[in-house]
Design a protein around this motif. Structure first.
Motif, mmCIF file in Angstrom:
data_model
loop_
_atom_site.group_PDB
_atom_site.id
_atom_site.type_symbol
_atom_site.label_atom_id
_atom_site.label_comp_id
_atom_site.label_asym_id
_atom_site.label_seq_id
_atom_site.Cartn_x
_atom_site.Cartn_y
_atom_site.Cartn_z
ATOM 1 N N VAL A 21 0.830 -1.200 0.000
ATOM 2 C CA VAL A 21 0.000 0.000 0.000
ATOM 3 C C VAL A 21 0.862 1.247 0.000
ATOM 4 O O VAL A 21 1.784 1.381 0.782
ATOM 5 C CB VAL A 21 -0.933 0.017 1.225
ATOM 6 C CG1 VAL A 21 -2.048 -0.977 1.054
ATOM 7 C CG2 VAL A 21 -0.181 -0.256 2.490
ATOM 8 N N PRO A 22 0.552 2.202 -0.884
ATOM 9 C CA PRO A 22 1.395 3.383 -1.008
ATOM 10 C C PRO A 22 0.898 4.582 -0.249
ATOM 11 O O PRO A 22 1.413 5.662 -0.447
ATOM 12 C CB PRO A 22 1.311 3.657 -2.522
ATOM 13 C CG PRO A 22 -0.084 3.243 -2.876
ATOM 14 C CD PRO A 22 -0.392 2.065 -1.968
ATOM 15 N N LEU A 23 -0.142 4.443 0.565
ATOM 16 C CA LEU A 23 -0.921 5.590 0.992
ATOM 17 C C LEU A 23 -1.303 5.591 2.461
ATOM 18 O O LEU A 23 -0.480 5.370 3.313
ATOM 19 C CB LEU A 23 -2.180 5.661 0.105
ATOM 20 C CG LEU A 23 -2.983 4.370 -0.046
ATOM 21 C CD1 LEU A 23 -2.144 3.154 0.185
ATOM 22 C CD2 LEU A 23 -4.135 4.386 0.865
ATOM 23 N N ALA A 135 -9.541 8.407 -16.003
ATOM 24 C CA ALA A 135 -9.286 7.083 -15.428
ATOM 25 C C ALA A 135 -10.466 6.600 -14.598
ATOM 26 O O ALA A 135 -11.108 7.378 -13.894
ATOM 27 C CB ALA A 135 -8.024 7.111 -14.577
ATOM 28 N N ARG A 136 -10.732 5.294 -14.687
ATOM 29 C CA ARG A 136 -11.673 4.633 -13.796
ATOM 30 C C ARG A 136 -10.876 4.147 -12.590
ATOM 31 O O ARG A 136 -9.802 3.579 -12.742
ATOM 32 C CB ARG A 136 -12.360 3.470 -14.493
ATOM 33 C CG ARG A 136 -13.563 3.865 -15.355
ATOM 34 C CD ARG A 136 -13.309 4.967 -16.374
ATOM 35 N NE ARG A 136 -14.456 5.122 -17.297
ATOM 36 C CZ ARG A 136 -14.597 6.121 -18.141
ATOM 37 N NH1 ARG A 136 -13.681 7.093 -18.198
ATOM 38 N NH2 ARG A 136 -15.645 6.169 -18.941
ATOM 39 N N VAL A 137 -11.414 4.371 -11.400
ATOM 40 C CA VAL A 137 -10.648 4.210 -10.157
ATOM 41 C C VAL A 137 -11.295 3.159 -9.273
ATOM 42 O O VAL A 137 -12.521 3.071 -9.185
ATOM 43 C CB VAL A 137 -10.584 5.551 -9.387
ATOM 44 C CG1 VAL A 137 -9.835 5.401 -8.067
ATOM 45 C CG2 VAL A 137 -9.931 6.619 -10.248
ATOM 46 N N VAL A 138 -10.456 2.371 -8.589
ATOM 47 C CA VAL A 138 -10.909 1.453 -7.544
ATOM 48 C C VAL A 138 -10.434 1.997 -6.203
ATOM 49 O O VAL A 138 -9.257 2.329 -6.038
ATOM 50 C CB VAL A 138 -10.368 0.032 -7.753
ATOM 51 C CG1 VAL A 138 -10.775 -0.877 -6.588
ATOM 52 C CG2 VAL A 138 -10.871 -0.542 -9.069
ATOM 53 N N GLY A 139 -11.351 2.088 -5.252
ATOM 54 C CA GLY A 139 -10.998 2.537 -3.911
ATOM 55 C C GLY A 139 -11.146 1.426 -2.900
ATOM 56 O O GLY A 139 -12.055 0.587 -3.006
ATOM 57 N N ILE A 140 -10.249 1.384 -1.928
ATOM 58 C CA ILE A 140 -10.311 0.444 -0.809
ATOM 59 C C ILE A 140 -10.422 1.271 0.472
ATOM 60 O O ILE A 140 -9.642 2.206 0.679
ATOM 61 C CB ILE A 140 -9.054 -0.448 -0.719
ATOM 62 C CG1 ILE A 140 -8.684 -1.024 -2.087
ATOM 63 C CG2 ILE A 140 -9.269 -1.555 0.313
ATOM 64 C CD1 ILE A 140 -9.660 -2.006 -2.648
ATOM 65 N N VAL A 141 -11.394 0.935 1.325
ATOM 66 C CA VAL A 141 -11.612 1.678 2.568
ATOM 67 C C VAL A 141 -11.522 0.718 3.742
ATOM 68 O O VAL A 141 -12.092 -0.391 3.691
ATOM 69 C CB VAL A 141 -12.994 2.369 2.562
ATOM 70 C CG1 VAL A 141 -13.247 3.076 3.888
ATOM 71 C CG2 VAL A 141 -13.085 3.357 1.404
ATOM 72 N N ASP A 142 -10.807 1.099 4.800
ATOM 73 C CA ASP A 142 -10.662 0.214 5.954
ATOM 74 C C ASP A 142 -11.488 0.703 7.136
ATOM 75 O O ASP A 142 -12.217 1.701 7.055
ATOM 76 C CB ASP A 142 -9.190 0.005 6.321
ATOM 77 C CG ASP A 142 -8.516 1.217 6.957
ATOM 78 O OD1 ASP A 142 -9.212 2.187 7.324
ATOM 79 O OD2 ASP A 142 -7.281 1.186 7.111
ATOM 80 N N GLY A 143 -11.388 -0.027 8.249
ATOM 81 C CA GLY A 143 -12.222 0.247 9.408
ATOM 82 C C GLY A 143 -11.932 1.553 10.101
ATOM 83 O O GLY A 143 -12.758 2.046 10.870
ATOM 84 N N GLN A 170 -5.206 -8.896 -4.579
ATOM 85 C CA GLN A 170 -5.689 -8.820 -5.950
ATOM 86 C C GLN A 170 -7.039 -8.115 -5.995
ATOM 87 O O GLN A 170 -7.854 -8.232 -5.076
ATOM 88 C CB GLN A 170 -5.819 -10.221 -6.542
ATOM 89 C CG GLN A 170 -5.962 -10.275 -8.053
ATOM 90 C CD GLN A 170 -4.656 -10.003 -8.784
ATOM 91 O OE1 GLN A 170 -3.583 -10.012 -8.175
ATOM 92 N NE2 GLN A 170 -4.737 -9.757 -10.083
ATOM 93 N N ILE A 171 -7.275 -7.382 -7.078
ATOM 94 C CA ILE A 171 -8.524 -6.671 -7.289
ATOM 95 C C ILE A 171 -9.181 -7.187 -8.564
ATOM 96 O O ILE A 171 -8.505 -7.430 -9.566
ATOM 97 C CB ILE A 171 -8.283 -5.155 -7.419
ATOM 98 C CG1 ILE A 171 -7.811 -4.566 -6.080
ATOM 99 C CG2 ILE A 171 -9.538 -4.425 -7.897
ATOM 100 C CD1 ILE A 171 -7.329 -3.138 -6.182
ATOM 101 N N LEU A 185 -3.289 -3.904 -6.369
ATOM 102 C CA LEU A 185 -3.438 -2.638 -5.665
ATOM 103 C C LEU A 185 -2.375 -1.645 -6.126
ATOM 104 O O LEU A 185 -1.192 -1.955 -6.166
ATOM 105 C CB LEU A 185 -3.330 -2.875 -4.164
ATOM 106 C CG LEU A 185 -3.752 -1.735 -3.251
ATOM 107 C CD1 LEU A 185 -5.243 -1.482 -3.367
ATOM 108 C CD2 LEU A 185 -3.394 -2.054 -1.807
ATOM 109 N N GLY A 186 -2.807 -0.433 -6.496
ATOM 110 C CA GLY A 186 -1.884 0.607 -6.920
ATOM 111 C C GLY A 186 -1.496 0.541 -8.379
ATOM 112 O O GLY A 186 -0.720 1.365 -8.858
ATOM 113 N N SER A 187 -2.048 -0.423 -9.115
ATOM 114 C CA SER A 187 -1.676 -0.605 -10.514
ATOM 115 C C SER A 187 -2.351 0.417 -11.399
ATOM 116 O O SER A 187 -3.313 1.086 -11.015
ATOM 117 C CB SER A 187 -2.053 -2.015 -10.968
ATOM 118 O OG SER A 187 -1.778 -2.196 -12.347
ATOM 119 N N GLY A 188 -1.872 0.507 -12.647
ATOM 120 C CA GLY A 188 -2.470 1.386 -13.632
ATOM 121 C C GLY A 188 -2.959 0.648 -14.853
ATOM 122 O O GLY A 188 -3.348 1.268 -15.841
#
Length: 487
Positions: A21-23, A135-143, A170-171, A185-188
């Motif tokens: 994870v880069p963020l 760009a179409r974006v995928v977001g991941i949100v944690d607790g 993997q997404i 995750l983080g790919s383009g």
């Protein structure tokens, strides 16, 4: 709500520690920490103006099982480091079908890397823009309300991006005219694995270790390959479903002895947009085919999540204007005789609800030294030891060793990810006292006993989150740590 929504069907536990994870920087801090058992709803719009075919801000609204509003997490509308904006088209109601990760601890959502108000060429819908330019974006949100929107799908993305799901590394993503795609995750970039450009997919989920895709007509509801494929796979339709089914959200449960396609899943609830303006349908698998057990009208139904408690099943459903509850009191039975849906929440003016999922409870950015669910020996290299410790034989510990010290002030400290810690001490007539500190809370444990043996102490943690656990020797008498378990 008659029964609390807690866990969606059966899940496969996967480690999130391997995710690169880069963020998740402190700059995105918002006063949001989701609570397990609650619901989150993908909301489009901030209420400041009518929704149009332009990009609108996206929020994850949290509700209790009774429909009380708890919190709201705003997704980014501008780029911040690796994170991209994540917005939605105001009038594209098939978007925003969110999903829990394979282990149920994270939420995955999709959108566009565009500022609010942005449109496609010539002012048409943003869905008409080329993925290579917007760009179409995928977001991941944690607790903790931290998000990662660094994953973009590149030129191979669907024009209308609707759904994605994550398994910890993997997404998978899908939408209109793009089939089922996969990336990291983080790919383009993405790779197509099923359906091809003609497939019109609505929602992706991973349930009981199997990747599923719902869609429109020819792509009504399918298993994608076997398990969670990352290369070429087939879309295998569930037999017995009607030809004209237009499936948005859906949920599988394990309520009988039958099992579909190598899973334990046998009961299915579907948000069906092809019947009477919208309905929730129930199906039962008999070992060879899926059979309809009834339906209830829910006009505009799109998102859906379900949970069973005993024989009763609670089904949360979203329409553009409402979050609803359908209760099936006889989930394991071959009927679907239910009351009219109950309203849990209503969208504010100039906003709309899209998908619904269970509130995330996990952590995306797990430190390398964190101990997740499992059993550990106190000699584990991820446990920090200060003072003087020696190892001793303890057959039930990984590595078959514990650690012991009679040096006052000696300490052993671990970072754990879980909801409970269980510490096993070895006892003896000459043993002394230890101080256990969990997130700053101190507890004294006396390990002296009439004869040699073990003492097990359980410590509840405030949430399924990162915690610091430390054990310190309080005197010149020995303290022996045999086993550490994280649950």
């Amino acid at each position: 709500m008659r029964t609390p929504l807690r866990i969606l069907g059966a899940t496969v536990v996967v480690s999130l520690a391997a995710a690169a994870v880069p963020l998740l920087s402190s700059t995105q801090a918002q006063a949001v920490k989701f609570t397990g058992g609650n619901l989150v709803v993908y909301r489009v719009g901030d209420g400041s103006g009518a929704l149009t075919n332009a990009a609108a801000p996206v929020f994850l609204d949290e509700f209790t099982p009774d429909g009380d509003a708890v919190s709201s997490l705003a997704l980014p509308t501008t780029a911040d480091g690796a994170n991209q904006p994540l917005t939605a088209v105001g009038q594209s109601r098939s978007e925003g079908l969110i999903a829990n990760s394979a282990d149920g601890k994270l939420v995955t959502l999709t959108g566009y890397a565009a500022a609010p108000g942005a449109t496609g060429p010539g002012g048409i819908s943003l869905t008409g823009s080329a993925p290579s330019s917007v760009a179409r974006v995928v977001g991941i949100v944690d607790g903790d309300g931290a998000y990662d929107t660094s994953t973009v799908l590149g030129s191979g993305a669907p024009a209308i991006v609707r759904s994605a799901v994550f398994d910890g590394s993997q997404i998978w993503a899908a939408g209109g005219d793009g089939g089922v795609l996969t990336t990291s995750l983080g790919s383009g970039t993405v790779s197509s694995i099923a359906g091809g450009n003609d497939a019109n997919i609505s929602s992706l989920t991973i349930q009981d270790g199997q990747l599923f895709a719902s869609g429109i007509l020819a792509n009504r509801l399918s298993a994608v390959g076997t398990g969670t494929p990352t290369s070429a796979a087939s879309l295998t339709d569930l037999t017995g479903l009607p030809d004209n089914l237009l499936t948005y959200g859906y949920a599988f449960l394990d309520l009988t002895s039958a099992g579909f396609g190598g899973t334990d899943l046998d009961t299915l609830y579907v948000a069906n947009a092809s019947e009477r303006g919208g309905a929730v349908d129930k199906y039962r698998f008999d070992g060879s085919t899926w059979t309809s057990e009834g339906s209830v009208d829910v006009p505009g139904a799109t998102g859906l999540v379900a949970d069973a408690e005993g024989s009763s099943v609670s089904i949360a459903v979203t329409t553009p204007s409402q979050l609803l509850l359908v209760t099936d009191p006889n989930g394991a039975g071959t009927s679907f005789d239910v009351d009219d849906p109950a309203v849990l929440a209503t969208a504010d003016a100039n906003t709309e609800f899209r998908g619904v999922a269970l509130a995330p409870t996990g952590i995306l950015d797990v430190p390398d030294n964190a101990l997740e669910a499992g059993k550990y020996g106190w000699t584990d290299q991820r446990i920090t030891r200060t003072g003087t410790w020696k190892s001793y034989a303890f057959a039930k510990a990984p590595g078959k060793k514990g650690i012991t010290s009679k040096k006052k002030g000696s300490a052993a400290t671990a970072t754990v990810l879980g909801g409970q810690v269980v510490i096993t001490f070895s006892t003896s007539p000459t043993a002394g006292k230890a101080q256990v500190v969990v997130d700053g809370k101190k507890t004294t444990v006396d390990t002296k006993a009439a004869k040699a043996g073990t003492l097990v102490k359980k410590f509840a943690l405030s949430a399924d989150d990162l915690h610091t656990v430390s054990v310190k020797v309080l005197s010149a008498k020995s303290v022996s740590l045999a086993l550490l378990q994280v649950k």
